[in-house]
Design a protein around this motif. Structure first.
Motif, PDB file in Angstrom:
ATOM      1  N   UNK A 144       1.268  -0.977   0.150  1.00 23.22           N
ATOM      2  CA  UNK A 144      -0.137   0.356   0.323  1.00 23.22           C
ATOM      3  C   UNK A 144       0.951   1.423  -0.178  1.00 23.22           C
ATOM      4  N   UNK A 145       1.966   1.134   0.836  1.00 27.60           N
ATOM      5  CA  UNK A 145       2.949   1.969   0.451  1.00 27.60           C
ATOM      6  C   UNK A 145       3.514   2.371  -0.834  1.00 27.60           C
ATOM      7  N   UNK A 146       3.976   1.488  -1.056  1.00 33.47           N
ATOM      8  CA  UNK A 146       4.534   1.579  -2.285  1.00 33.47           C
ATOM      9  C   UNK A 146       3.600   1.669  -3.430  1.00 33.47           C
ATOM     10  N   UNK A 147       2.228   1.973  -3.449  1.00 37.38           N
ATOM     11  CA  UNK A 147       0.979   2.639  -4.415  1.00 37.38           C
ATOM     12  C   UNK A 147       1.082   3.572  -3.966  1.00 37.38           C
ATOM     13  N   UNK A 148       1.385   4.275  -2.671  1.00 41.65           N
ATOM     14  CA  UNK A 148       0.906   5.550  -2.614  1.00 41.65           C
ATOM     15  C   UNK A 148       1.897   6.758  -2.983  1.00 41.65           C
ATOM     16  N   UNK A 149       2.998   5.646  -2.907  1.00 40.09           N
ATOM     17  CA  UNK A 149       4.500   6.829  -3.201  1.00 40.09           C
ATOM     18  C   UNK A 149       4.061   6.502  -4.973  1.00 40.09           C
ATOM     19  N   UNK A 150       3.905   5.712  -5.721  1.00 36.13           N
ATOM     20  CA  UNK A 150       3.758   5.186  -7.160  1.00 36.13           C
ATOM     21  C   UNK A 150       3.232   6.488  -7.498  1.00 36.13           C
ATOM     22  N   UNK A 151       1.917   6.785  -6.550  1.00 34.18           N
ATOM     23  CA  UNK A 151       0.369   8.132  -6.696  1.00 34.18           C
ATOM     24  C   UNK A 151       1.225   9.201  -6.446  1.00 34.18           C
ATOM     25  N   UNK A 152       2.025   8.923  -6.325  1.00 32.12           N
ATOM     26  CA  UNK A 152       2.843  10.618  -5.816  1.00 32.12           C
ATOM     27  C   UNK A 152       3.747  11.209  -6.920  1.00 32.12           C
ATOM     28  N   UNK A 153       4.423   9.909  -7.123  1.00 29.65           N
ATOM     29  CA  UNK A 153       5.462  10.368  -7.867  1.00 29.65           C
ATOM     30  C   UNK A 153       4.878  10.292  -9.510  1.00 29.65           C
ATOM     31  N   UNK A 154       3.681   9.932  -9.597  1.00 31.34           N
ATOM     32  CA  UNK A 154       2.920  10.063 -11.218  1.00 31.34           C
ATOM     33  C   UNK A 154       2.287  11.820 -11.026  1.00 31.34           C
TER      34      UNK A 154
END
Length: 180
Positions: A144-154
């Motif tokens: 979940x944290x990795x998905x959140x960071x991925x969205x933030x990066x995008x």
């Protein structure tokens, strides 16, 4: 089989064999005439004396006496344990006591080991389930944290693309460079 298990098995086999011999040698005596009280003194050999369960043969003085029923073991005044014979002539009371103590100890230790193994196996079976649940929860949190960071990066990358006009069809004046 381990050495301990082989030792236990051999001890059990010896005790079973001795017990079988003692039981097979005992005869059921049914008589219609009552036996006299001092019947053990009439026996003159160990074999004839030990066939009667009420008699005790003493190897020290080669006499057959009544078994002292008021005591569990014959007292030294009657006969020394190493010289007393009961049931069969080739087993003395000392050997019988030692064999029974070893057998009893082996049985108690075996039961204790079985109980410990059963308890430990149950703990081992329930332990990994809790660990697996904890690891699964931890994996899910990391994902979940990795998905959140991925969205933030995008989002950051899209903002940078908009700022420099790299997003197609954005309406920004520098979004398209045409060579005319």
């Amino acid at each position: 089989m381990s050495k301990t298990e082989r030792g236990i098995m051999s001890s059990l086999l010896v005790v079973v064999a001795v017990t079988y011999v003692l039981v097979s040698r005992a005869e059921c005596h049914t008589s219609t005439t009552p036996t006299p009280l001092n019947s053990c003194k009439a026996f003159s050999t160990c074999d004839s004396c030990t066939q009667n369960p009420k008699c005790l043969w003493c190897m020290t003085n080669d006499t057959c006496t009544d078994y002292p029923v008021s005591y569990i073991l014959p007292p030294p005044a009657v006969c020394k344990l190493s010289q007393a014979r009961w049931g069969v002539c080739w087993v003395n009371f000392e050997a019988l006591i030692i064999a029974m103590a070893v057998l009893g100890g082996t049985i108690i230790i075996s039961i204790a080991v079985c109980c410990c193994c059963c308890c430990c196996c149950k703990k081992r079976q329930s332990g990994p389930d809790r660990d697996e649940e904890r690891f699964a929860r931890r994996r899910e949190e990391i994902r979940q944290r990795a998905d959140e960071r991925k969205v933030e990066r995008k989002v950051r990358h899209d903002d940078i693309r908009k700022k420099y006009g790299l997003v197609p069809d954005s309406g920004h004046p520098y979004s398209k460079f045409e060579n005319e």
